[in-house]
Write a protein that holds these residues in place. Structure first.
Motif: not given
Length: 265
Positions: A212-219, A191-209
């Protein structure tokens, strides 16, 4: 500044463990135990807050390979700095998850990748219980918390969620906080990192086309099943969590008494 009403913009999951109740009706003392992520991105306003918190000791659970990739911690005052690296570069789950986070080559991780990122996270939590570096680092951190000269004690890793989260579990359980309360604090990361995790997930998905989004969420998330993996491993190996504390980490009755003396109201 209210003792618990503060935040660090550059470490949004930072929080004081004070105020949490124990089974016997006491409470963790406010301003004694502070958990955060790495402190390299603190703002000037954050440094003012940190100065008021005035940690006497800062425990860093990262190893050299992690600190080399991160901005140096920003600190105020003259706290004792203690490096207790809790990481095993030979553990495939660690290196696979690190490669995912940093966009590195995933060659050689086929077996771990087949199991999935969530399974790798659970593997890491089981390693927290059995790994030599983990047991040594967490045990030494607990001993630091028994010395009033080290209080307030601030502890962190990189994201402030897994190693930091498990150390919080260890300390709070040793102080007599019940499992439900411990679990609730652990899960607050999300709950404290919603925005941060969203930004980090976007970077991960951009770095590695192909990621999948679930893998990023799991990490990037903490999940009840990760914590359960650690709890289950402690009970499997030692018989109970209390036995893990005593036999795995050397948290004897005397150590627990010292923790309670200095960290509970």
């Amino acid at each position: 500044m209210n003792a618990r009403n503060w935040e660090l913009v550059g470490a949004p999951n930072a929080r004081d463990l004070g105020g949490l109740p124990t089974i016997d009706g006491r409470r963790v003392r406010v301003g004694r135990l502070i958990r955060t992520s790495a402190l390299g991105r603190l703002t000037e306003d954050d440094l003012t807050v940190l100065g008021r918190l005035a940690p006497a000791c800062v425990v860093d659970l990262r190893d050299d390979s992690e600190t080399a990739l991160a901005p140096p911690n920003r600190l105020v005052g003259d706290p004792c700095l203690v490096r207790l690296p809790v990481l095993d570069p030979a553990q495939p789950a660690f290196t696979y998850l690190s490669a995912l986070l940093h966009g590195h080559d995933l060659d050689g991780y086929d077996e771990v990748a087949r199991q999935g990122a969530a399974a790798a996270m659970a593997m890491v939590y089981r390693w927290f219980v059995t790994g030599a570096a983990a047991r040594d680092g967490f045990a030494r951190a607990v001993r630091l918390a028994t010395d009033p000269a080290n209080l307030p004690l601030l502890f962190h890793c990189s994201a402030g969620k897994d190693r930091t989260g498990w150390l919080a579990v260890v300390l709070l359980t040793a102080l007599g906080v019940d499992e439900e309360t411990v679990r609730a604090d652990y899960l607050r990361h999300n709950e404290l990192t919603v925005e941060l995790r969203g930004a980090m997930s976007a970077v991960m998905l951009r770095q590695r086309p192909g990621l999948d989004a679930e893998t990023a969420r799991a990490v990037l998330e903490v999940r009840p099943e990760y914590l359960d993996a650690g709890y289950d491993e402690a009970r499997r190996v030692y018989g109970s969590f209390d036995a893990y504390l005593a036999d795995g980490l050397g948290v004897t009755a005397e150590v627990r008494a010292a923790l309670c003396t200095h960290l509970l109201d």
